[in-house]
Design an enzyme around this catalytic site. Structure first.
Site, PDB file in Angstrom:
ATOM      1  N   GLU A  86       0.896  -1.114   0.203  1.00  0.00           N
ATOM      2  CA  GLU A  86       0.043  -0.102  -0.041  1.00  0.00           C
ATOM      3  C   GLU A  86       0.923   1.252  -0.224  1.00  0.00           C
ATOM      4  OE1 GLU A  86      -3.242  -0.126  -0.322  1.00  0.00           O
ATOM      5  OE2 GLU A  86      -3.869  -1.907   0.116  1.00  0.00           O
ATOM      6  N   CYS A 120      -2.971   8.617   2.409  1.00  0.00           N
ATOM      7  CA  CYS A 120      -2.427   8.245   1.329  1.00  0.00           C
ATOM      8  C   CYS A 120      -3.568   8.208   0.311  1.00  0.00           C
ATOM      9  CB  CYS A 120      -2.543   6.707   1.560  1.00  0.00           C
ATOM     10  SG  CYS A 120      -3.688   5.848   1.954  1.00  0.00           S
TER      11      CYS A 120
END
Length: 541
Positions: free
Chosen positions: A295, A329
C-alpha cells in the site's frame, strides 16, 4: 547481501528524519506522559520508559528513542526499540505459536477477534487520543481510526464462518475438484505513521481469522501507538490462555525492516509506506519468492464536470485536500476543473480554506480541524515543494507558509494554480496539504490527466451526467483502485477492498476478498471410484 544492504539503506532513508527527531539522550526527565492532562496514556498501560518488543513477554535490547508530539515538539515518553536479534526471537516464537493457532477452528478464531474488538471499544477514547497526540491528526480522526479497527474486527468475525472454497465439476467420472484455502503461517506487517493503528488492524483481524500468526513493525515515530495497541490485543490472548506471540511486536528501525523483507520465514510481508521504499521491499521479497502486499503512494485527483454542484465539490474537497494536514494516502493532491466551473470552484475553495485556518491547533482540543504535520522532515518537504512549484510558474492562491509563530510542525494548507498537469512537481506526490488546481476543456482530458501519474490509488469525479459516470467507471475511465462518484478521494469504508494500481503497489486490504491474500489456495482432485481415467481423454495403456 548487496540487496539486503541496499534495502536497509533505502528504509533507513525513509526513517531517517523521524528517527533523528525521536532519538534523544537519556538525560531528559520531562515527559508529557507525567502531566495530569495526559493521564489517559497510563490508562493504556504506557509508562515514561517502555519496552518495545513483545512475543508473550515484553523486552527490548535496541536503542532508546523518544516519541515526540507533532503539536508541541515535546517528548511524550521513551521506548526501547528491538534489535535484529530481538526480531529473530519474535519470529521463532510466532512460528511456535502458529502450531496452536492453526489448530483452532476458524469460527473459534473469530471469537478471539470479537473479543479484541470489544477490548478496543473499551479503550476507544484513550487510544484515539494517543493516535492524535503521537501522529498529529485531530481527535475525531484519531478516535475514528480506532473505530476502524473495531469495525474490521466485526467484519472478520462474520468472515470466519464464510470462507468460500469451491466445488468444481470434473470431466472424469466419479471425480470431483475442490478448492481449499489454508493459512500461510507467520506473516510480517510494516505499517506507516499516518495510520498507526488502523492499517495494523486491517491486517491483524483478517490474518488472525485466516489462521496466521504475525510480527508487526510499526513506524519508528509512532511506537507508543504500536505498544498500546499490542497491549490490548495481548490481554485478550492471555485471557484465553493463548500464546501472546500470535501477535508479536518489534518496534525497530531500518535494520529490522530489512530483516523482515529478506526473511524467508515470512511467506507474506504487508508493507505500507512510500513508493520508493516499497519498490525496494518488493524486490527483496520477490527475490526469495515471497508474497508482498503493498500500500504505497497516491497522487489522487478529483475531477469536476461542468454539471457538478459547486457547493458539493467545495465541501468535499475541503476535507479531502486539507484534512489530516494532507497526510492520508488518499488525500486529494490534484483538483481538475472543467473550464466552465473553474473560477467558481476555486473561489469557493479559497473561502473555505480561509474559514479553516483559524481552526488550526492542538489536535486534542475540541473544535480543532487542522493539526500539524508529523515532523520537521515533512515541513521541509512542504517548503521545498512550494518553492519548486513557484519556480515552475505556479501561483500560490492560498497558504504556502510555515507557521513559525507556534511550537510544533504546523503549516498552512496551500492551493497552487497556474501549472501544467505535466509539471514535475504536480506529477510527484508531496505528503503535505498542497493542492494543485488544474483546468480542462472536458472530462476526456480530465481522465487523461488523472491517469497520467505513476500512482493509481484513489480518484473521484463530480458530475450529474450519467454517461460520464459510466465512462469514468469503465475501461477507459479511471485507472485507480478506488473510483468514486460525487464523494471525495478519502474516507474509504472497511467493506470494500482498499488499495491501488501501478506504483501504488497493487495490494488490497480490508474488505471484499482481501482475505485471500493471507491464505494459500490448493486445487484438490478426489477420485471416489475404482477407475483412473486421465483428463483431456488421454489414453496411456
Amino acid at each position: 547481501m548487496a540487496l539486503t544492504i541496499r534495502l536497509a539503506r533505502n528504509i533507513q532513508s525513509f526513517d531517517r528524519f523521524t528517527r533523528l527527531l525521536c532519538i534523544r539522550t537519556m538525560s531528559s526527565k520531562s515527559f508529557l506522559i507525567d502531566q495530569p492532562r495526559y493521564a489517559f496514556l497510563k490508562d493504556l498501560g504506557l509508562e515514561s520508559h517502555n519496552k518495545g518488543v513483545y512475543n508473550g513477554k515484553w523486552f527490548a535490547n535496541g536503542e532508546m528513542i523518544q516519541s515526540i508530539s507533532p503539536a508541541t515538539g515535546e517528548v511524550i515518553a521513551e521506548v526501547a526499540q528491538g534489535s535484529v536479534e530481538d526480531y529473530n526471537t519474535c519470529v521463532v516464537e510466532a512460528r511456535k505459536a502458529w502450531n496452536t493457532w492453526a489448530d483452532i477452528p476458524a469460527p473459534k478464531r473469530g471469537e478471539i477477534v470479537r473479543q479484541i474488538g470489544v477490548a478496543l471499544r473499551e479503550k476507544l477514547e484513550p487510544l484515539g487520543k494517543l493516535v492524535s497526540m503521537e501522529m498529529g491528526k485531530i481527535l475525531p480522526e484519531g478516535v475514528g481510526e480506532v473505530q476502524e479497527y473495531v469495525d474490521i474486527c466485526d467484519y472478520a468475525v462474520g468472515l470466519s464462518r464464510m470462507f468460500e472454497g469451491k466445488v468444481i465439476p470434473s470431466e472424469r467420472p466419479n471425480h470431483t475438484l475442490l478448492e481449499m484455502w489454508n493459512p500461510l503461517g507467520t506473516i510480517g506487517i510494516i505499517s506507516a505513521f499516518n495510520f498507526p493503528v488502523a492499517v495494523y488492524g486491517w491486517n491483524n483481524a483478517l490474518s488472525l481469522i485466516c489462521g496466521n500468526t504475525m510480527v508487526w513493525k510499526g513506524a519508528p515515530s509512532t511506537p507508543l501507538c504500536s505498544i498500546a495497541t499490542t497491549k490490548i490485543v495481548a490481554q485478550v490472548l492471555e485471557k484465553n490462555n493463548l500464546p501472546g506471540a500470535i501477535c508479536s511486536l518489534v518496534c525497530g528501525g531500518a535494520d529490522v525492516g530489512s530483516a523482515m523483507a529478506n526473511d524467508p520465514r515470512l511467506p507474506l510481508l504487508s508493507f505500507t509506506g512510500s513508493t520508493r521504499v516499497g519498490k525496494q521491499v518488493a524486490v527483496a521479497v520477490q527475490s526469495r519468492f515471497g508474497r508482498n502486499l503493498l500500500e504505497l503512494g497516491g497522487n489522487n485527483a478529483i475531477l469536476v464536470d461542468e454539471s457538478a454542484s459547486v457547493d458539493l465539490v467545495v465541501r468535499a474537497a475541503l476535507f479531502a485536500c486539507a484534512g489530516t494536514a494532507g497526510q492520508r494516502c488518499t488525500t486529494t493532491r490534484r483538483l481538475i476543473l472543467h473550464e466552465k466551473v473553474y473560477d467558481s470552484v476555486l473561489t469557493g475553495l479559497i473561502k473555505a480554506y480561509e474559514q479553516l485556518l483559524p481552526k488550526m491547533g492542538d489536535p486534542l482540543e475540541a473544535g480543532v480541524l487542522l493539526g500539524p504535520l508529523h515532523n520537521k522532515a515533512a515541513v521541509d518537504s512542504f517548503s521545498s515543494t512550494i518553492k519548486e512549484a513557484v519556480a515552475l510558474g505556479g501561483q500560490v492562491a492560498f497558504g504556502g507558509q510555515v507557521m513559525s509563530d507556534r511550537p510544533g510542525f504546523f503549516v498552512q494548507p496551500t492551493i497552487i494554480t497556474g501549472l501544467k498537469p505535466t509539471a514535475s512537481v504536480v506529477m510527484n506526490e508531496c505528503f503535505a496539504p498542497i493542492l494543485y488546481v488544474l483546468k480542462c476543456k472536458d472530462m476526456d482530458e480530465a481522465i487523461a490527466i488523472n491517469n497520467s501519474v505513476d500512482q493509481g490509488l484513489s480518484s473521484s469525479m463530480f458530475t450529474q451526467n450519467l454517461g460520464q459516470i459510466f465512462k469514468w467507471l469503465g475501461p477507459k475511465g479511471s485507472d485507480c483502485g478506488i473510483v468514486n462518484i460525487n464523494i471525495p478521494t478519502s474516507g474509504a469504508e472497511i467493506g470494500g477492498a482498499f488499495g491501488g494500481e501501478k506504483h501504488t503497489g497493487g495490494g488490497r486490504e480490508s474488505g471484499s476478498d482481501s482475505w485471500k491474500q493471507y491464505m494459500r489456495r490448493s486445487t484438490c482432485t478426489i477420485n471416489y471410484g475404482q477407475d483412473l481415467p486421465l483428463a483431456q481423454g488421454i489414453k496411456f495403456e
